[in-house]
Each structure stands twice: as structure tokens, then as C-alpha cells.
Design an enzyme around this catalytic site. Structure first.
Site, mmCIF file in Angstrom:
data_model
loop_
_atom_site.group_PDB
_atom_site.id
_atom_site.type_symbol
_atom_site.label_atom_id
_atom_site.label_comp_id
_atom_site.label_asym_id
_atom_site.label_seq_id
_atom_site.Cartn_x
_atom_site.Cartn_y
_atom_site.Cartn_z
ATOM 1 N N GLY A 112 0.809 -1.215 0.000
ATOM 2 C CA GLY A 112 0.000 0.000 0.000
ATOM 3 C C GLY A 112 0.837 1.256 0.000
ATOM 4 N N LYS A 130 1.977 -13.484 21.134
ATOM 5 C CA LYS A 130 0.701 -13.493 20.408
ATOM 6 C C LYS A 130 -0.384 -14.294 21.127
ATOM 7 C CE LYS A 130 2.567 -11.102 17.090
ATOM 8 N NZ LYS A 130 2.243 -9.673 16.923
ATOM 9 N N VAL A 136 -3.421 -7.606 11.573
ATOM 10 C CA VAL A 136 -4.341 -8.677 11.195
ATOM 11 C C VAL A 136 -5.777 -8.275 11.499
ATOM 12 C CG1 VAL A 136 -5.055 -11.048 11.724
ATOM 13 C CG2 VAL A 136 -2.639 -10.512 11.442
ATOM 14 N N LYS A 140 -7.049 -5.295 11.544
ATOM 15 C CA LYS A 140 -7.493 -4.317 10.551
ATOM 16 C C LYS A 140 -7.768 -4.991 9.209
ATOM 17 C CE LYS A 140 -5.167 -0.290 12.588
ATOM 18 N NZ LYS A 140 -4.321 0.878 12.325
ATOM 19 N N GLU A 141 -6.922 -5.965 8.863
ATOM 20 C CA GLU A 141 -7.105 -6.667 7.596
ATOM 21 C C GLU A 141 -8.432 -7.429 7.571
ATOM 22 O OE1 GLU A 141 -2.290 -7.392 6.889
ATOM 23 O OE2 GLU A 141 -3.617 -9.075 7.335
ATOM 24 N N ASP A 194 18.826 37.467 36.076
ATOM 25 C CA ASP A 194 18.224 36.453 36.942
ATOM 26 C C ASP A 194 19.349 35.630 37.566
ATOM 27 O OD1 ASP A 194 16.235 34.646 38.024
ATOM 28 O OD2 ASP A 194 16.789 33.272 36.410
ATOM 29 N N ASP A 204 19.133 31.934 39.636
ATOM 30 C CA ASP A 204 19.088 30.471 39.456
ATOM 31 C C ASP A 204 18.752 30.102 38.019
ATOM 32 O OD1 ASP A 204 19.336 29.167 42.258
ATOM 33 O OD2 ASP A 204 17.900 30.797 42.572
ATOM 34 N N ASP A 211 15.822 32.562 32.821
ATOM 35 C CA ASP A 211 15.506 31.227 32.302
ATOM 36 C C ASP A 211 14.096 30.763 32.620
ATOM 37 O OD1 ASP A 211 15.784 28.761 34.692
ATOM 38 O OD2 ASP A 211 16.143 30.861 35.194
#
Length: 738
Positions: free
Chosen positions: A34, A287, A386, A388-389, A507, A509, A689
Site C-alpha cells: 500500500g 501473540k 491482522v 485491521k485486515e 536572573d 538560578d 531562564d
């Protein structure tokens, strides 16, 4: 010209040695998967191993096969048989595969196999680096090559790299069992885009990356220095049209039946069967083939009225493994099939028909379209195509899919009958429900799933992955345009040197000093003292340290005689050089009595978190806590604080692994504006930061130089990578005056 380089464990070709010659033909991946249109558009180059496992190629053979495969746009990787075996069957199949599928009892931890895995990944990297050009796209597939992205990134930092993992990614509790877990995560993070089949796998990966490496992430984006990468979900589809059209053809008038169709019809007629159940998957312990057969046995026991009316066809596709565990699994399946057929079968009825062989795609479509029910019950699966198929092959919309809820496909095919593959009674009940389900209900469910599969095909999966990869590169390019480059640095130095009345908002830290797990350990070192001292000696400079720190800490760390202005606790307290601390405006602390008990409760609920008491704020720190637990507790605490503080005129500030509760209306931006006043500064500079520094950036006038440390979303004009770079920048300011 931009090229697509696809990298996988195996090349998508079938190679045979025949009559002292290599015969090569394209595999199904290139011909019927596909993705043909996708390949025609991108004309990819393939990199992977050949199918010759135990052959040590001579230089002459390497040269000959290289030339032949070049005609198929394939670049082979030639590995020593022992290295290949340890890499593939040792580490990939016996370590990663079982661990990522939650079969910890099957995992083998071998230092030899790990070294082979590293070696083969390096072999791939060396070969790819020989052919790659700037602008090319590298798409790496699956768990065999998880180190490869970083190996390429180290040599080609600007290249576009995608990584897709087809199998599950385990939770951190399992992944942490891997001795080489950090190396694997670092290797994967070399990609610009990491794709998984379902969101659960994304979540598990993000958790492992955060816990092992402490990386910063916002939603599905991870910041690694100046590089941003994305982790996202791309559920793989199928060639829907092929399955659908072939199924319609099988049932059309005048169609000549295939051998499989004849056998299926004969099998169904011989026992006068009402329903055929199909179960197709690889013969692999993940499986759950034995569990499927046992579930069917439980069904026959629970509903004896269906004996003789229903049969199960099990196609267990050989996995190619030759291990003892594989043969033990095959023996177990053989035994189960024999037992059920012996106990329940008759002369005219075979309960289970077992096929331990591989069929072509057309033959599988025959099996799907002529069956009534599909029993797809993996114990753990990344997707499972499988399922989906089978749905795509329902020519008239009838048929029922019984699907494991632990398969990735269950997230899309939720109209199927979803079951826990370990619950035999629930599966038996699902089989009964499938048999008795009215046809209109079957059609209703399948129609919804078919439309979904028709929309999200395998072609769309591939295109969307590359589209998303391109999007990540665009984000990176935008970030690069805002990076505080050497060119911009020289421009800033020139402006700095030419001006006479400067103000620098710094700033502390994460900007001047690195974050520490214990905030007290972040005190200034000698290098920082030296930088600041020399900057303050220049009469043209007004140096302002603008921090969330309390005034007592800043007072201890910096000598009062220094020409430094301070703004403490995000704008509550101010101090001029040689002066006393004073408040921006009068505020009270009565609210602390109602908020502190809640923070104490969350300290008890979150090990290694703690409360910092400031004069006019309370801070809950969770930097030392478990990253995921800390984040979860922070969400919960914010939610409760919003309710508690809704009428108290308080603000909740969500910083870097901290939550700070303070009086609303006072922030760094307001304090910075007061500090500047009406003075005609001709050079205004601000660096920070944290998101609290966004108030400062927002308050700066047009023309100010504002810099964010890190690549997070910001109102600052530029970003700079780290504390080290900030110090380098300030050192250059200092040297301009020397």
C-alpha cells in the site's frame, strides 16, 4: 536534491543464490503493502541487512551484491555472522523483544549480545554517513536500531532523522530493568521525531526519558539544549483498498474460486458448520496462540450446544526462530489442538483446524472473507494489522472481530468486542456474543471501523510521519533564527561599548548559576564573583540581580559594598548598593496560615519534596522527588491552591520544579520598571531562564536586548543555550572594558 533514506533491519527484497548468480526481486513491502505511491513520490534509498544469516561474504561477493542491489536502490549492510546472530537473535529478539512486550521471564541480559548490538548499529551509521548529504531525510525503523539516531547525529548534527518504533514501549518500571537503558534512551533522542503506535507508548517513553536523563518536555516536545524533538503517535494503517477490492472480487459472480476458497467451503460443508472462526498471527509467545485455543475450549465447555456447529481455524505463521522456547511453544500448540480435537471432535466435525504455515496476502484475504468471526488475542502488541485486515475484508459488512484490549489496534477498533486475553471466561462469552450478534449490529460496527481504516491507510501513515518530521525541522529553524549567535553577540558588544548609561537585569538560578537539588548549594562560585565584580567597577553599568531568592540569602552571598542592585522574591524586596532592603509595597502574611498546612500535606505525600519559607511567599520544591510523581502532585496542588486562594489575592507561580505562592500584582516586570524609572538608559539588557522572567521581558522597552536561557516559548528576543553561555557573554562584556 533532498533524498529519503529508509533504514531497517532487513532490505525489502528477496535474494536467492542460484546457478552461481544472485537473483533479486522486490518483496511485498514494495509491491503490495500500500506504500507504492509513497515510494514512487520519494524514490527512497534503502539500507539494511540481506537475508543471508550465516554467510561470511568475501570482498568479491560484497562488490557483486552491492552492484546488483544498487539497481533496486538498496544498500546492504554486511555483518559478520557471529555479530549478526548476537545482535539479532541475542539482543534484539532475546532482550528487547520480550522486555518491551512485558515477558520479563524470557529476557536474557548478555554483555556479548549488547556489544554486538552496538557494533551493528555503528556499522549502519558508518555506511549511512558515507552516502548521506545535507538536506537528506533519514527514517529509521524499529527496535533493532535504537542507537542509530544518535550515532548519525554526532557526525551530522543538522540532518533530519525520524525513528519509528513498531513494537510497544514498556513502562519505566520494566524499562529500568535493562542494564543499558540510558544508552538506549540517548540513542533514540538523537532523532528529531520519534513515532509510536499508540499514546501509551509515547507516555512510557517520555516517562523513561524524564526519569533517566531529566530532560525537559512540554506536552510531546523535548528540549535538548538548543534542539527540540517531538514524540508522537502514528498508528500504522493497511492497504485498505487491496483488501476491500479483493474481498468483493471473491464474492462476485463469475469469479473462479481459489484453492483456499474451495477448501474453506468444503471444510464448512463437511461438518455442516454454522460459523467459522479465524485466528491468524505469528507463532510467538507474545501473540497468545495457546490462550486463544484454550479460550475456544472453554467456550465449548461453557456452551456445549454449539459443539458441532462452530470450528476454529488457527493459522500460526512460523516466526523463523530456531530456539528451544520456539519449539516448546509449537509443541504446546500441537498438544492443545490434538487434545481438543480428540475430546470434542467427531468423524464429521473438527473443532480446531491448525495451519502452521505462511500464506500470501491474497490467501489471507480468502481466509478473512470466508470466515464469520476473527479471534485476535495477542498478549501484548504494538498494533496488530491482522485485526485491521479482517475488518477491511468484510465484503458485505457482516462478521465480528474479537480483539485483545492489549493490542494497539484496540485503540482504533473499539467497536470490536474487546477482551482481556488472559480472561478465558470473558473470551468464551465474547465468542457466544459474536455468534448470536444480529447481522444489522455486525454491519453497524464494521461500517464505522471500515470508514476509519479507509481514511487512515498505511500511505497516510507514512506521509503524516514525514510531514510531522518536516514540521519539527521548521520549529528548529525558527529557534535557530532566535539563537544568540556569534554574529548577534558581536553586534551586542558593539552596542555595549558605544553606550554610556547601561542597565543589566540578571536572573540568578538557572541563569548565573546552575540548578542544584538543594537550593543552598547554588551559591556563587569564584568565577561568578569575579565576573560580577568587574562589571560593577564600570561606572557606566547598573547591575541588577533580579531573583526569586529571599533577601537574606542574597544578602549572605553578596557583599553590601558591591555596586549591585537587588530585586528579591520576584519583586517584593528591593535594595540599592549600600542601602537597606525595602518593599515595593506593603503586603501582609496572614494568608500563610491557611496555605501552609496544604503544602505540608503535599510534602508528606511526595517523598523528597520540601517547603522553602520566604518573607512573603511559600515555595514547594519537588526537584528531588520522583519526576512523574512530582509532576502529578504539582497538578493536584495547583488545582487545590486555586480553590483555596481564589479570594486571597494570591498568585501561583509554576517555576522549574517549584510552585511558589505569593501576593498577586507584584512581579519582576513591575519591579524592573520601577528600577529603571525615568533614567535615560541607552543600553538595556535582561536575561533569565524561568517563566517568571517573562514579566521582565514583557516590561522591557523596544530596543532592549532580552535573552532566554533555554529554548522554551518566550517573549525574549533571543535564546541562549546554558549558564555557561551566559557567563561567557558577561565575560565578553567585561573584557570590552579592559
Amino acid at each position: 536534491m533532498k533524498r529519503l533514506i529508509l533504514v531497517s533491519n532487513m532490505l525489502p527484497v528477496n535474494i536467492k543464490w542460484q546457478d552461481e548468480n544472485y537473483l533479486i526481486e522486490k518483496a511485498d513491502e514494495q509491491t503490495i503493502s500500500g506504500l507504492q505511491n509513497f515510494y514512487e513520490v520519494f524514490h527512497p534509498i534503502w539500507v539494511g541487512l540481506t537475508g543471508f544469516e550465516n554467510h561470511d561474504f568475501t570482498p568479491v561477493e560484497v562488490e557483486e551484491l552491492d552492484k546488483k542491489l544498487d539497481q533496486f536502490d538498496c544498500i546492504p549492510i554486511f555483518a559478520r555472522p557471529r555479530d549478526r546472530n548476537q545482535y539479532l537473535h541475542g539482543f534484539a529478539r532475546n532482550t528487547i523483544w520480550p522486555l518491551f512486550h512485558y515477558f520479563t521471564e524470557n529476557v536474557i541480559y548478555s554483555e556479548v549480545a549488547w556489544r554486538a548490538y552496538v557494533k551493528i548499529n555503528k556499522l549502519y551509521a558508518e555506511r549511512i554517513l558515507q552516502i548521506i548529504n545535507d538536506g537528506d531525510i533519514v527514517w529509521i525503523h524499529d527496535y533493532h536500531l535504537m542507537l542509530l539516531p544518535q550515532l548519525i547525529r554526532e557526525q551530522k548534527p543538522g540532518i533530519s532523522i525520524g525513528l519509528f518504533i513498531h513494537i510497544p514501549f514498556p513502562s519505566f518500571e520494566l524499562f529500568r530493568l535493562l542494564p543499558w537503558r540510558q544508552e538506549v534512551i540517548e540513542g533514540m533522542l538523537g532523532a528529531d521525531l520519534i513515532g509510536f503506535q499508540i499514546y501509551d507508548h509515547v507516555r512510557h517513553f517520555m516517562s523513561s526519558a524524564r526519569r533517566l536523563l531529566g530532560v525537559d518536555s512540554v506536552f510531546n516536545q523535548i528540549s535538548l539544549g538548543e534542539r527540540t524533538l517531538k514524540v508522537d503517535v502514528f498508528p500504522k494503517g493497511i492497504n485498505y483498498d487491496r483488501f476491500r477490492n479483493k474481498a468483493l472480487q471473491i464474492h462476485s459472480d463469475g469469479h473462479n474460486p481459489s484453492t483456499i476458497q474451495k477448501e474453506m467451503e468444503l471444510f464448512k460443508a463437511s461438518g455442516q458448520l454454522e460459523k467459522l472462526i479465524i485466528s491468524i498471527d505469528k507463532l510467538d509467545y507474545t501473540k497468545g496462540i495457546p490462550q486463544r485455543i484454550r479460550a475456544f475450549e472453554r467456550f465449548l465447555q461453557t456452551y456445549p450446544e454449539y459443539q458441532g456447529r462452530v470450528s476454529l481455524i488457527v493459522q500460526a505463521i512460523p516466526s523463523g526462530e530456531t530456539t528451544v522456547s520456539y519449539f516448546n511453544l509449537k509443541s504446546k500448540v500441537d498438544e492443545l489442538v490434538g487434545r481438543i480435537n480428540g475430546n470434542y471432535g467427531s468423524i464429521t466435525w473438527t473443532p480446531v483446524r491448525y495451519l502452521n504455515q505462511e500464506f500470501s496476502m491474497d490467501e489471507r484475504i480468502d481466509l478473512y472473507s470466508l470466515s464469520d468471526i476473527a479471534l485476535i488475542l495477542p498478549l501484548r502488541d504494538g498494533m496488530n494489522l491482522v485485526a485491521k485486515e479482517f475488518v477491511a475484508s468484510r465484503h458485505n459488512g457482516e462478521g465480528v472481530l474479537i480483539l485483545s484490549e492489549l493490542a494497539g489496534a484496540s485503540k482504533e477498533l473499539h467497536e470490536a468486542l474487546l477482551v482481556n486475553p488472559n480472561n478465558l471466561d470473558a473470551i468464551a462469552e465474547a465468542i457466544r456474543e459474536a455468534i448470536e450478534m444480529p447481522k444489522d449490529e455486525q454491519v453497524r460496527r464494521n461500517k464505522v471501523m471500515m470508514l476509519r481504516l479507509q481514511r487512515y491507510t498505511v500511505g497516510r501513515w507514512a506521509n503524516e510521519f514525514l510531514k510531522s518530521l518536516e514540521g519539527v525541522k521548521e520549529i528548529q529553524e525558527v529557534n535557530l533564527t532566535r539563537k544568540f549567535s556569534n554574529t548577534r553577540m558581536r553586534e551586542i558588544f558593539s552596542e555595549y561599548a558605544a553606550t554610556k548609561n547601561r542597565i543589566l537585569f540578571l536572573d540568578y538560578d538557572g541563569t548565573l548559576s546552575w540548578f542544584k537539588k538543594d537550593p543552598e548549594d547554588a551559591k556563587p562560585d569564584e568565577e561568578l564573583y569575579e565576573i560580577l565584580k568587574e562589571l560593577t567597577l564600570d561606572e557606566k553599568n547598573t547591575i541588577v540581580i533580579i531573583s526569586g531568592r529571599d533577601k537574606e540569602t542574597l544578602g549572605r552571598w553578596f557583599n553590601e559594598s558591591w555596586n549591585i542592585h537587588f530585586i528579591a522574591e520576584h519583586g517584593v524586596w528591593l535594595r540599592e548598593p549600600g542601602g537597606n532592603w525595602h518593599m515595593l509595597e506593603q503586603i501582609d502574611n496572614e494568608w500563610k496560615e491557611s496555605v501552609q498546612p496544604l503544602l505540608e500535606y503535599y510534602v508528606d505525600q511526595t517523598p523528597r519534596s520540601f517547603i522553602e519559607h520566604k518573607n512573603f511567599s511559600l515555595v514547594w520544591h519537588y526537584r528531588k522527588a520522583d519526576p512523574d510523581l512530582g509532576l502529578q502532585r504539582a497538578w493536584e496542588l495547583k488545582d487545590e491552591l486555586r480553590t483555596l486562594t481564589s479570594n486571597l489575592n494570591l498568585e501561583i507561580m509554576d517555576g522549574d520544579k517549584v510552585l511558589e505562592i505569593k501576593y498577586s500584582g507584584i512581579n519582576k516586570g513591575r519591579a524592573a520598571l520601577q528600577k529603571m524609572g525615568d533614567d535615560p538608559y541607552d543600553f538595556i539588557f535582561a536575561v533569565g531562564d524561568d517563566w517568571t522572567d517573562e514579566y521582565t521581558f514583557d516590561a522591557m522597552p523596544e530596543g532592549a536586548c532580552t535573552i532566554k536561557v533555554g529554548t522554551k516559548t518566550t517573549k525574549a528576543s533571543y535564546y541562549i543555550e546554558s549558564v555557561d553561555k551566559v557567563r561567557e557573554l558577561l565575560c565578553r562584556f567585561r573584557k570590552e572594558n579592559c
